[in-house]
Design a protein around this motif. Structure first.
Motif, PDB file in Angstrom:
ATOM      1  N   MET A   1      46.843  43.115  41.845  1.00 60.91           N
ATOM      2  CA  MET A   1      47.361  41.764  41.917  1.00 60.91           C
ATOM      3  C   MET A   1      46.273  40.766  42.327  1.00 60.91           C
ATOM      4  N   LYS A   2      45.437  41.159  43.304  1.00 61.48           N
ATOM      5  CA  LYS A   2      44.401  40.242  43.748  1.00 61.48           C
ATOM      6  C   LYS A   2      43.406  39.951  42.637  1.00 61.48           C
ATOM      7  N   ARG A   3      43.076  40.953  41.863  1.00 59.68           N
ATOM      8  CA  ARG A   3      42.083  40.775  40.804  1.00 59.68           C
ATOM      9  C   ARG A   3      42.571  39.780  39.742  1.00 59.68           C
ATOM     10  N   ALA A   4      43.831  39.881  39.328  1.00 57.23           N
ATOM     11  CA  ALA A   4      44.390  38.974  38.324  1.00 57.23           C
ATOM     12  C   ALA A   4      44.438  37.540  38.867  1.00 57.23           C
ATOM     13  N   HIS A   5      44.755  37.413  40.138  1.00 59.34           N
ATOM     14  CA  HIS A   5      44.819  36.087  40.742  1.00 59.34           C
ATOM     15  C   HIS A   5      43.432  35.451  40.756  1.00 59.34           C
ATOM     16  N   ARG A   6      42.422  36.208  41.117  1.00 58.25           N
ATOM     17  CA  ARG A   6      41.057  35.675  41.156  1.00 58.25           C
ATOM     18  C   ARG A   6      40.563  35.297  39.764  1.00 58.25           C
ATOM     19  N   THR A   7      40.897  36.106  38.786  1.00 57.99           N
ATOM     20  CA  THR A   7      40.473  35.810  37.408  1.00 57.99           C
ATOM     21  C   THR A   7      41.137  34.527  36.909  1.00 57.99           C
ATOM     22  N   ALA A   8      42.427  34.397  37.156  1.00 54.61           N
ATOM     23  CA  ALA A   8      43.141  33.186  36.729  1.00 54.61           C
ATOM     24  C   ALA A   8      42.601  31.964  37.466  1.00 54.61           C
ATOM     25  N   HIS A   9      42.349  32.106  38.736  1.00 60.20           N
ATOM     26  CA  HIS A   9      41.818  31.007  39.533  1.00 60.20           C
ATOM     27  C   HIS A   9      40.454  30.564  38.998  1.00 60.20           C
ATOM     28  N   ALA A  10      39.589  31.492  38.691  1.00 60.64           N
ATOM     29  CA  ALA A  10      38.264  31.164  38.163  1.00 60.64           C
ATOM     30  C   ALA A  10      38.364  30.477  36.801  1.00 60.64           C
ATOM     31  N   ARG A  11      39.262  30.955  35.951  1.00 57.71           N
ATOM     32  CA  ARG A  11      39.426  30.337  34.629  1.00 57.71           C
ATOM     33  C   ARG A  11      39.955  28.907  34.745  1.00 57.71           C
ATOM     34  N   ILE A  12      40.933  28.717  35.619  1.00 55.05           N
ATOM     35  CA  ILE A  12      41.510  27.383  35.791  1.00 55.05           C
ATOM     36  C   ILE A  12      40.450  26.409  36.271  1.00 55.05           C
ATOM     37  N   TRP A  13      39.633  26.795  37.252  1.00 52.31           N
ATOM     38  CA  TRP A  13      38.599  25.893  37.767  1.00 52.31           C
ATOM     39  C   TRP A  13      37.510  25.625  36.744  1.00 52.31           C
ATOM     40  N   ARG A  14      37.195  26.630  35.925  1.00 45.91           N
ATOM     41  CA  ARG A  14      36.209  26.393  34.861  1.00 45.91           C
ATOM     42  C   ARG A  14      36.717  25.363  33.863  1.00 45.91           C
ATOM     43  N   VAL A  15      37.974  25.502  33.466  1.00 48.58           N
ATOM     44  CA  VAL A  15      38.569  24.562  32.506  1.00 48.58           C
ATOM     45  C   VAL A  15      38.624  23.164  33.110  1.00 48.58           C
ATOM     46  N   LEU A  16      39.059  23.064  34.355  1.00 44.36           N
ATOM     47  CA  LEU A  16      39.111  21.760  35.008  1.00 44.36           C
ATOM     48  C   LEU A  16      37.717  21.165  35.182  1.00 44.36           C
ATOM     49  N   GLY A  17      36.753  22.008  35.498  1.00 46.41           N
ATOM     50  CA  GLY A  17      35.386  21.542  35.667  1.00 46.41           C
ATOM     51  C   GLY A  17      34.791  20.992  34.384  1.00 46.41           C
ATOM     52  N   LEU A  18      35.250  21.467  33.248  1.00 47.63           N
ATOM     53  CA  LEU A  18      34.774  20.956  31.965  1.00 47.63           C
ATOM     54  C   LEU A  18      35.596  19.768  31.472  1.00 47.63           C
ATOM     55  N   LEU A  19      36.910  19.854  31.609  1.00 48.27           N
ATOM     56  CA  LEU A  19      37.773  18.821  31.049  1.00 48.27           C
ATOM     57  C   LEU A  19      37.804  17.525  31.854  1.00 48.27           C
ATOM     58  N   LEU A  20      37.765  17.608  33.171  1.00 50.48           N
ATOM     59  CA  LEU A  20      37.852  16.391  33.972  1.00 50.48           C
ATOM     60  C   LEU A  20      36.670  15.441  33.741  1.00 50.48           C
ATOM     61  N   PRO A  21      35.419  15.911  33.761  1.00 48.52           N
ATOM     62  CA  PRO A  21      34.323  14.976  33.456  1.00 48.52           C
ATOM     63  C   PRO A  21      34.391  14.440  32.028  1.00 48.52           C
ATOM     64  N   LEU A  22      34.776  15.278  31.075  1.00 45.67           N
ATOM     65  CA  LEU A  22      34.892  14.812  29.696  1.00 45.67           C
ATOM     66  C   LEU A  22      35.963  13.733  29.574  1.00 45.67           C
TER      67      LEU A  22
END
Length: 56
Positions: free
Chosen positions: A1-22
């Motif tokens: 469970m912890k591993r899936a949560h960390r993976t989802a968290h990392a993906r969400i922040w990557r997407v936000l990190g790219l989309l918000l400045p754009l």
């Protein structure tokens, strides 16, 4: 469970990190409009001589 949560968290922040400045820069680019109601002012050298005269 912890591993899936960390993976989802990392993906969400990557997407936000790219989309918000754009999105921010896209909004700034779309918002710029030419000044309305103001005539264009030509910048040119003074008509006589090399020294600019100050009106009194």
């Amino acid at each position: 469970m912890k591993r899936a949560h960390r993976t989802a968290h990392a993906r969400i922040w990557r997407v936000l990190g790219l989309l918000l400045p754009l999105a921010f820069f896209a909004i700034l680019a779309l918002r710029q409009t030419p000044p309305a109601g103001r005539p264009a002012v030509l910048i040119e050298a003074p008509a006589g001589g090399t020294r600019a005269e100050v009106p009194q």
